[in-house]
Scaffold this motif. Structure first.
Motif, short mmCIF file in Angstrom:
data_model
loop_
_atom_site.label_atom_id
_atom_site.label_comp_id
_atom_site.label_asym_id
_atom_site.label_seq_id
_atom_site.Cartn_x
_atom_site.Cartn_y
_atom_site.Cartn_z
N UNK A 28 0.81 -1.22 0.00
CA UNK A 28 0.00 0.00 0.00
C UNK A 28 0.84 1.26 0.00
N UNK A 29 0.14 2.38 -0.15
CA UNK A 29 0.83 3.67 -0.23
C UNK A 29 1.21 4.21 1.13
N UNK A 30 0.56 3.72 2.20
CA UNK A 30 0.84 4.26 3.54
C UNK A 30 2.20 3.81 4.06
N UNK A 31 2.73 2.74 3.51
CA UNK A 31 4.00 2.19 3.97
C UNK A 31 5.00 2.27 2.83
N UNK A 32 6.17 2.84 3.08
CA UNK A 32 7.19 2.85 2.02
C UNK A 32 7.54 1.44 1.57
N UNK A 33 7.73 1.31 0.29
CA UNK A 33 7.98 -0.02 -0.27
C UNK A 33 9.25 -0.63 0.28
N UNK A 82 6.89 -12.11 10.92
CA UNK A 82 5.66 -12.13 10.11
C UNK A 82 4.61 -11.18 10.68
N UNK A 83 4.52 -11.08 12.01
CA UNK A 83 3.57 -10.15 12.62
C UNK A 83 3.90 -8.70 12.24
N UNK A 84 5.19 -8.38 12.19
CA UNK A 84 5.58 -7.04 11.75
C UNK A 84 5.20 -6.82 10.29
N UNK A 85 5.49 -7.81 9.46
CA UNK A 85 5.15 -7.70 8.03
C UNK A 85 3.64 -7.59 7.84
N UNK A 86 2.88 -8.23 8.71
CA UNK A 86 1.43 -8.17 8.63
C UNK A 86 0.92 -6.75 8.90
N UNK A 88 2.52 -4.14 8.04
CA UNK A 88 2.93 -3.31 6.91
C UNK A 88 2.14 -3.61 5.65
N UNK A 89 1.66 -4.88 5.53
CA UNK A 89 0.96 -5.27 4.30
C UNK A 89 -0.15 -6.24 4.62
N UNK A 90 -1.39 -5.95 4.22
CA UNK A 90 -2.48 -6.92 4.43
C UNK A 90 -2.25 -8.23 3.67
N UNK A 91 -1.46 -8.17 2.60
CA UNK A 91 -1.20 -9.38 1.83
C UNK A 91 -0.39 -10.41 2.59
N UNK A 92 0.27 -10.00 3.67
CA UNK A 92 1.05 -10.96 4.47
C UNK A 92 0.16 -11.94 5.20
N UNK A 93 -1.15 -11.65 5.25
CA UNK A 93 -2.07 -12.57 5.92
C UNK A 93 -2.05 -13.95 5.28
N UNK A 94 -1.80 -14.00 3.96
CA UNK A 94 -1.80 -15.29 3.26
C UNK A 94 -0.63 -16.17 3.68
N UNK A 123 -3.47 -13.31 13.30
CA UNK A 123 -4.13 -13.04 12.03
C UNK A 123 -5.56 -12.54 12.25
N UNK A 124 -6.27 -13.13 13.22
CA UNK A 124 -7.65 -12.72 13.47
C UNK A 124 -7.71 -11.30 14.02
N UNK A 125 -6.82 -10.99 14.95
CA UNK A 125 -6.79 -9.63 15.52
C UNK A 125 -6.49 -8.60 14.44
N UNK A 126 -5.54 -8.91 13.56
CA UNK A 126 -5.22 -7.99 12.48
C UNK A 126 -6.40 -7.82 11.53
#
Length: 261
Positions: A28-33, A82-86, A88-94, A123-126
């Protein structure tokens, strides 16, 4: 473990790699790539290091799994990154699903299930936190819970199949050993019977023939000088018996010699 287990782990590695690409591209745009890319790189390096050093797939399924070091520490570190990456990106849920499979495989049914529960809760909390205001659906929590149940069931099912295959292989090896023992016992019995037969034939033929020769020569010795004709008859009989014994001995040799000789 069988070769199929190693292939499944390789497939898991490929799945994790693909899902990490999805996580980075959906930051997403809210987090620098670069931040998402850096976090994903840390996760990938940690994952690769653990897969290279913690080779649990080479140990029996009944081995003691779930020790704190190094397997437990590795899984905890993966969950943390992984929790940190989650965040930063909703796609990390997968990534949660292959991570659950890895946890069950590395830590075993008991500690692996605990790790799966922790991953499910994160994952559920996120997912709940990302719901729109006023949205009370349970889908964000239901999805990870279903994935956790599938991961646990799949892992336990595969390990049950592996145990069954190992048990079948062990039974086949025991049957092969028992068959070899039976064949060896039959060979020993055949050798013993053959030795008994040869001993009986030698006693009935050669031994008795040599005894007869010895008696004939003794009788001839007693008649030498007194009755030359009788002495010669005894000697001739001894010669005839010796020839018969020689023929019998040759018959034994021919019977015992290998066919190619």
């Amino acid at each position: 473990m069988p070769q199929v287990t190693r292939r499944l782990l390789v497939g898991l590695d490929v799945l994790v790699a693909g899902l990490m690409v999805v996580a980075v591209t959906r930051s997403g745009d809210a987090v620098p790539l670069w931040i998402a890319l850096l976090t994903a790189t840390v996760f990938a390096a940690l994952y690769a290091a653990g897969r290279a050093t913690i080779r649990v797939h080479e140990a029996p399924l009944d081995a003691d799994r779930g020790r704190w070091w190094p397997a437990g520490a590795w899984i905890i570190a993966l969950i943390a990154v992984w929790a940190v990456l989650l965040q930063l990106s909703p796609g990390a849920l997968w990534i949660a699903f292959p991570l659950m499979l890895l946890q069950m495989h590395v830590l075993g049914p008991r500690w692996g299930a605990i790790a799966v529960v922790v991953t499910t809760v994160i994952a559920a909390v996120d997912g709940i936190a990302l719901r729109a205001p006023g949205d009370l659906s349970i889908a964000p929590a239901l999805g990870p819970a279903v994935g956790a149940a599938v991961a646990v069931a799949v892992t336990l099912g595969l390990e049950a199949l592996v145990r069954e295959a190992d048990e079948r292989q062990r039974m086949l090896e025991e049957l092969a050993r028992a068959r070899d023992e039976v064949v060896a016992a039959e060979q020993e019995a055949a050798i013993a019977n053959e030795r008994e037969r040869l001993a009986r034939e030698i006693h009935d033929t050669l031994a008795q023939g040599f005894s007869a020769i010895e008696l004939l020569l003794r009788a001839a010795d007693g008649t030498v000088g007194a009755d030359e004709a009788r002495a010669r008859a005894y000697i001739e009989q001894a010669r005839s018996t010796a020839r018969d014994n020689l023929a019998e001995a040759r018959r034994f040799v021919r019977a015992l010699a290998p066919a190619d000789l």
